[in-house]
Motif scaffolding. Structure first.
Motif: not given
Length: 214
Positions: A126-148
């Motif tokens: 329930t940590n607001p800092k963690g919620i925002v970080f993982f929801a907003a930042v994590l997806p930016q480092f995913v390579d969508h062309t690689a799949g999975h």
């Protein structure tokens, strides 16, 4: 599946965010001051487990809902705030039970350790800092062309979890060492336990009144 460059870049970003003490760090410190090293370590473990649940939530798509919905965000945040206050009040109420002799030879049942881990997990998830970080930042480092994509998120999410476990544990051990130094007398130990309780109460209030950085 996940490139080395992405892992290094995300690790650097995670470190920048984690080194700034947030609710999880302050909670670990408060628990360390109120209850000692064993509780601090168990709390740190619980925190990272709760944080990884946020990673899982983002990986399966819940993170985008949290990021878009103010009402849902507030509901998650306010679920943790009263519990922090409750734990702080409990620590303050029982501050007189802290004894220097207990510091010298700590002991406790396994159920107590499990409950401490669960307490830490609740704060982590329930940590607001963690919620925002993982929801907003994590997806930016995913390579969508690689799949999975979900699998990539789960792997990348282990990076801040590992960093957080190390830093939270160090914060907790440092705080518990200060508590041990104060434990030269029961009165001073009672005062530091009360300070840990107040820290958790203040943290709960801060979490409740802090809004989203939109």
């Amino acid at each position: 599946m996940v490139s080395t460059e992405s892992i290094i870049a995300f690790a650097a970003m995670s470190l920048l965010v984690i080194v700034v003490p947030g609710p999880s760090v302050l909670f670990v410190i408060g628990r360390a001051l109120a209850h000692g090293r064993r509780t601090a370590v168990a709390t740190a473990i619980g925190n990272v487990l709760g944080s990884y649940l946020l990673v899982v939530a983002v990986a399966v798509g819940i993170g985008s809902l949290v990021e878009r919905s103010v009402a849902f965000y507030l509901a998650v945040k306010l679920a943790g705030a009263p519990y922090l206050v409750f734990l702080g009040v409990q620590a303050f109420r029982h501050r007189g039970e802290l004894k220097a002799s207990a510091i010298a030879s700590p002991s406790g049942p396994a159920q107590g350790d499990l409950r401490t881990v669960l307490d830490g997990a609740l704060v982590g998830v329930t940590n607001p800092k963690g919620i925002v970080f993982f929801a907003a930042v994590l997806p930016q480092f995913v390579d969508h062309t690689a799949g999975h994509v979900p699998a990539q998120m789960l792997v990348l999410g282990l990076v801040p979890i590992a960093i957080g476990l190390v830093t939270d544990t160090l914060w907790g051990l440092t705080a518990s060492a200060a508590r041990t130094w104060f434990a030269r007398s029961d009165r001073r130990l009672s005062l530091i336990g009360g300070a840990g309780g107040f820290a958790m109460i203040g943290l709960g209030v801060t979490v409740a009144v802090t809004g989203r950085a939109d």
